[in-house]
Design an enzyme around this catalytic site. Sequence first.
Site, short mmCIF file in Angstrom:
data_model
loop_
_atom_site.label_atom_id
_atom_site.label_comp_id
_atom_site.label_asym_id
_atom_site.label_seq_id
_atom_site.Cartn_x
_atom_site.Cartn_y
_atom_site.Cartn_z
N GLY A 181 -8.30 8.36 -52.94
CA GLY A 181 -9.88 8.36 -52.87
C GLY A 181 -10.13 6.71 -53.70
N GLY A 191 -3.63 12.97 -61.04
CA GLY A 191 -3.18 12.84 -60.00
C GLY A 191 -1.51 13.18 -60.35
N GLU A 192 -0.53 13.15 -61.45
CA GLU A 192 -0.02 13.42 -62.63
C GLU A 192 -0.46 15.19 -63.27
OE1 GLU A 192 2.26 10.73 -61.25
OE2 GLU A 192 -0.03 10.81 -62.13
N ALA A 213 -14.15 9.39 -67.73
CA ALA A 213 -12.81 9.57 -66.31
C ALA A 213 -11.05 9.50 -67.05
CB ALA A 213 -12.87 8.42 -65.00
N LYS A 214 -9.99 10.66 -66.76
CA LYS A 214 -8.87 10.67 -66.98
C LYS A 214 -8.40 10.82 -65.61
CE LYS A 214 -9.44 13.71 -70.36
NZ LYS A 214 -8.67 14.80 -71.98
N GLY A 215 -7.03 10.48 -66.15
CA GLY A 215 -6.13 10.01 -64.74
C GLY A 215 -6.00 11.52 -64.34
N ILE A 266 -3.77 4.65 -52.81
CA ILE A 266 -1.90 5.67 -52.15
C ILE A 266 -2.70 6.55 -51.34
CG2 ILE A 266 -1.14 4.38 -53.64
CD1 ILE A 266 -1.26 6.96 -55.74
N GLY A 267 -4.54 6.65 -51.16
CA GLY A 267 -4.42 8.47 -50.66
C GLY A 267 -4.94 9.41 -51.44
N SER A 308 -0.74 8.42 -62.29
CA SER A 308 -2.72 8.56 -62.91
C SER A 308 -3.66 7.58 -63.93
CB SER A 308 -2.91 9.85 -63.45
OG SER A 308 -2.21 10.90 -62.89
#
Length: 788
Positions: free
Chosen positions: A510, A740-741, A736-738, A507-508, A549
């Site tokens: 990567g 984006g949020e 890894a955790k999210g 969704i942009g 995320s």
Amino acid sequence: MSARDDERLYHEQGVTLPETPPPSTDPPPWRETLTVGKRRSRVDGYERLSGAAIYPSDMQLPGMLHAAFLRCPHPHAKLTSLDTRAARALPGVHAVIDDTTPEAAIDWNYQGGEGGRLFAGHCRFEGAPVAAVAAETPHIAREAVEAIVAEWEVLPHVSDARDADAEDAPRIRDGGNRIGEPSIYTRGDVAQGFAEADAVVERDFHTACELHTPLELHGCVAAWDGLDLTIWESTQGCFRVQEQVAGYLDLPLSRVRVVGHYMGGGFGSKLETGKYAVVAALLARRTGRPVKLVLTREETMLVCGNRPANSMHMKVGVRKDGTLTAIELTGRGSGGFWRGGTGLVDWLAKDLYACPNVRTELTSWATNAGNQRPFRAPGHPQGSWALEQVLDELAGTIGIDPVELRLRNVPGESQARGGVPYSSTGLAECLRDGAREFGWEEARRRTRESREAWLARGGNGGAPHRLRGVGVGGCVWVAGGGGPPATVLVRMYADGSVTLNMGAADIGTGTRTVMASIVAEELGVRLETIQVENADTGTTAFSGPSGGSKTVPTDGPATRDATVALKQQLLAWASEQLDTPRENLRYAGEFIEVRGRDQRLKVTDVERLQRRRSVVGVGHRGPNQEGLAICPFAAHFCEVEVDTLTGEVRVLRFLGAQDSGRVMSRKTFDSQVYGGIAMGIGFGLTEERVLDRGQTGKLCNKSWHDYKLPTAMDVPADLVSLPIELQDDRCNNIGAKGLGEPVTIPTASAIANAIHDACGVWIDDTPASPPRVLAALRRQRDRKEARR
């Protein structure tokens, strides 16, 4: 460059390829890496930059028609008559459908849909579709829509949740305007907690509704091939669209293919399909030709979702030593006519800071406005706006630095989940390392001296009238740990080239680059050698929508498992060929080595690989470890300049300290941080849906000209992304955790706190526009004059 060169790069940098575990064994955590976490360019960067990437809105098919909607112009009305004869008679028009069309008589209530009908006769918000046209060109389609004659019975409306329960408010829903029962959460004894507090602050806040308006418009192209339907849609989840469209049209999933290789932004608004996909499919079937239906910018701002407005009363108590004793939040909001508008608004109050006594109560009310959709960190920025400002006010009341107050209340467990421990907790590191990198103490001293000098001169806007302040805000994101289901396939061909196959949308953020980096890390090859196939229900493995995320922590572990499975198969074949136990072999990039002997076999010389011509590894995302909360944390720091003559707020610099576990791709990580901060600046300073609340109830700012998105003029050039890269071996096999949020949650509240640090006024309502800042300054002066 050959795979041998890739392996040499690993050895030159002192990095060893990850050990391949035995079958049915989880791969060991990465320590040093060569590809994962590095500043690598995007694997699809050239396609995106050059225009070679084909987005759904770019799709052109032979014989394609174009469609458009007729929409209700009122927030609440009943359609009394609809005359489509003039539209049907226009040259170039091929079909007109409405609720009287047999195949279009569909109930729109599938899996959390907005309710009502596909085409509404009783319209509960401005923009509800009542008919659709397919024509040779977009212009003819729009002309045909304008030729349709619709007559309406305009009904009373409610535009704001704050008015929904007034005695004279119109009853727009059977049984009352409230949606469901209030959501109430309690722990401890809030009354006792406030009694134990040395200081209590309570304030009222209101956050404005923020509209979804991603760069690529919502829409799709639909085409039939016999009984099979293909949809190219700008979506965050092609498999969800497949399921929704198949459900509406009563088709087997196998007959519906959805393709979404590229999409130009979604931020939650494209986690579900819209009526446009079903209507495009119906028109394509009726005309026998492909149909393109892409909404206009004005339409997307009316019907494609929003972050709901919320009104909140926040009350927090604290002891003199900085220990929080009680938190109480009462809130209301509206997600439109069909949906609640308060989801997760109270999560930070319940979980961000250690506090034994908490009570929250949230109530949703129906309004005649466009429906909410998930919007980057639903509910969290609203709750942060209230909580973080009250914490800063408490810090000032008891004389503790705002960063220190937060540090004294860092939790070690998820209180809202009943005390479940976090897999890792980086909030303290975000606050400490972020403050150090930002230069917090020196900046606070400088701004305090400036403000005191201004106040000593009367604080009346005299020279110097531009004041600087710094602010901080912390956050946790409720999710960010991902989870099943997701399946990934990694295929190596006989020549050693590799294909990565996954259903996740990029969704942009990567996603292609991150997943290819995982494969490259495990196989010891370069990113450029990996071909990525994604987001096509007809050709890729299943994955849920990309949002919340969850994409990296969901599809990343499955990608690693698939790559490890591929290596295990190659090692098993090499074991047979070399007549050597599998545990004596090590996968080393281009070669499979025999431990303790100067013997190795080139991967492409494995006989079974050459006979079969390819080997496939399959990875599935398993459940998260029980008894753990997997959540990312963040702390944002900013410096602003407030013009006390005009009320203008300028953000001068910003730092985002983010604990999202392992950084998978540093370039895309930084891009996420910068984009989240920019979005948070919009929430805090510029964005606000304006409805004609008193009269028509219509949307007043349904264009980019009137709806103020932040631009390069509003976002500072001095942006710093500071990863807090804790080793978290319990969250999943990539650590890894999210991300984006949490990159946008505390941005606006940090700005609000910086405004107060600059000029001593609190901003209760978003956005902190010049008129609101001036009004707050005016109230400040009036209070001072009243005390004289």
